[in-house]
Design a protein around this motif. Structure first.
Motif, PDB file in Angstrom:
ATOM      1  N   ALA A 178       1.120  -1.154  -0.249  1.00 33.54           N
ATOM      2  CA  ALA A 178       0.412  -0.252   0.308  1.00 33.54           C
ATOM      3  C   ALA A 178       0.779   1.156  -0.194  1.00 33.54           C
ATOM      4  O   ALA A 178       0.141   2.027  -1.195  1.00 33.54           O
ATOM      5  CB  ALA A 178      -1.032   0.064   1.449  1.00 33.54           C
ATOM      6  N   ASP A 179       1.627   1.416   1.108  1.00 35.46           N
ATOM      7  CA  ASP A 179       2.953   2.205   1.053  1.00 35.46           C
ATOM      8  C   ASP A 179       3.142   2.218  -0.690  1.00 35.46           C
ATOM      9  O   ASP A 179       3.433   3.507  -0.833  1.00 35.46           O
ATOM     10  CB  ASP A 179       3.490   2.592   1.941  1.00 35.46           C
ATOM     11  N   ARG A 231       0.973   4.257  -3.257  1.00 43.87           N
ATOM     12  CA  ARG A 231       0.567   5.190  -3.221  1.00 43.87           C
ATOM     13  C   ARG A 231       2.174   6.251  -3.437  1.00 43.87           C
ATOM     14  O   ARG A 231       2.127   7.231  -3.888  1.00 43.87           O
ATOM     15  CB  ARG A 231       1.012   6.028  -1.099  1.00 43.87           C
ATOM     16  N   ARG A 232       3.345   6.035  -3.119  1.00 39.63           N
ATOM     17  CA  ARG A 232       4.677   6.744  -3.885  1.00 39.63           C
ATOM     18  C   ARG A 232       4.391   6.679  -5.493  1.00 39.63           C
ATOM     19  O   ARG A 232       5.174   7.109  -5.787  1.00 39.63           O
ATOM     20  CB  ARG A 232       6.128   5.673  -3.191  1.00 39.63           C
ATOM     21  N   THR A 281       1.886   6.536  -7.180  1.00 38.72           N
ATOM     22  CA  THR A 281       1.399   7.182  -7.601  1.00 38.72           C
ATOM     23  C   THR A 281       1.783   8.531  -7.965  1.00 38.72           C
ATOM     24  O   THR A 281       1.409   8.700  -8.991  1.00 38.72           O
ATOM     25  CB  THR A 281      -0.487   6.563  -7.031  1.00 38.72           C
ATOM     26  N   ILE A 282       2.075   8.960  -6.756  1.00 38.70           N
ATOM     27  CA  ILE A 282       2.953  10.216  -7.133  1.00 38.70           C
ATOM     28  C   ILE A 282       3.593  10.168  -7.548  1.00 38.70           C
ATOM     29  O   ILE A 282       3.298  11.322  -8.695  1.00 38.70           O
ATOM     30  CB  ILE A 282       3.251  11.014  -5.337  1.00 38.70           C
ATOM     31  N   ARG A 319      -4.273   7.605 -11.737  1.00 32.71           N
ATOM     32  CA  ARG A 319      -4.217   7.854 -10.495  1.00 32.71           C
ATOM     33  C   ARG A 319      -4.625   6.442  -9.931  1.00 32.71           C
ATOM     34  O   ARG A 319      -4.296   5.998  -8.871  1.00 32.71           O
ATOM     35  CB  ARG A 319      -4.857   9.102  -9.665  1.00 32.71           C
ATOM     36  N   ALA A 335      -2.061   3.223  -7.833  1.00 36.05           N
ATOM     37  CA  ALA A 335      -2.811   3.174  -7.015  1.00 36.05           C
ATOM     38  C   ALA A 335      -3.068   1.010  -6.652  1.00 36.05           C
ATOM     39  O   ALA A 335      -2.441   0.557  -5.751  1.00 36.05           O
ATOM     40  CB  ALA A 335      -4.353   3.655  -6.341  1.00 36.05           C
ATOM     41  N   ASP A 368      -4.950  11.865  -3.376  1.00 34.47           N
ATOM     42  CA  ASP A 368      -5.445  10.941  -2.780  1.00 34.47           C
ATOM     43  C   ASP A 368      -5.865  10.420  -3.946  1.00 34.47           C
ATOM     44  O   ASP A 368      -6.998  10.571  -4.519  1.00 34.47           O
ATOM     45  CB  ASP A 368      -6.358  10.631  -1.593  1.00 34.47           C
TER      46      ASP A 368
END
Length: 197
Positions: A17-18, A21-22, A24-25, A45, A49, A191
């Motif tokens: 999950a982390d 997130r990274r 996706t950014i 996005r 994710a 998000d």
């Protein structure tokens, strides 16, 4: 539904999950820098994710294993792109995420998985994700190894351009890094699943 799938993955594998997130950014910053329009960024996005969502089908003992995977365990990990595509394909809003989920482990030289596609037969979305995914995997702490220093990870992207990675996409990532677009101190993007329901 998509948020529920992501939460299921986060519960089973907080690292994944982390990582999502990274990724996706970073992918959002790279795609914006490349001039992708907002509808395409929105799909990105969601796709980035959920790119590892198929790992919900992989045994937790494999996901959390410290050390090298046995061939049988590696084979189980390698089903996650196809398993993820199967999970999200019935969810209408997730259709645009399929190229990210299914093809992100394909290689430019055609030796990746699950389909063995190569070159331009790999969707552009997956080619972008492949570079970003690998960079984050190299620079993040893993249960089985320490993170690589960023200069070494950048050198590895350059070295693998044309074999593992689309050479144009690897060059774009390196150029964006040099321009400061991808540096961690940049403000975060929204998000990725806030509007995915």
């Amino acid at each position: 539904m998509l948020a529920a799938l992501f939460n299921a993955l986060a519960t089973r594998d907080p690292f994944a999950a982390d990582h999502a997130r990274r990724v996706t950014i970073l992918a959002g910053r790279l795609a914006s820098w490349l001039g992708w329009d907002e509808p395409r960024l929105s799909s990105l996005r969601v796709g980035t994710a959920l790119h590892d969502i198929g790992k919900v089908t992989v045994a937790e003992s494999i996901l959390r294993k410290r050390g090298a995977l046995e061939p049988r365990e590696l084979a189980e990990i390698r089903i996650h792109p196809a398993a993820g595509a199967k999970l999200i394909s019935p969810v209408g809003p997730a259709c645009a995420a399929l190229p990210y989920v299914l093809y992100h482990h394909e290689r430019w030289d055609g030796t990746g998985y699950p389909t063995g596609r190569g070159g331009d037969d790999i969707p552009l979305e997956a080619r972008l994700l492949s570079v970003v995914d690998a960079f984050d995997a190299m620079t993040a702490l893993r249960s089985y190894r320490r993170p690589l220093p960023i200069p070494r990870a950048l050198a590895e992207l350059s070295r693998c351009a044309g074999s593992q990675f689309d050479p144009g996409m690897a060059a774009a990532f390196l150029d964006a890094w040099d321009a400061g677009v991808l540096h961690p101190e940049q403000p975060p993007l929204p998000d990725p699943l806030a509007c995915a329901g």
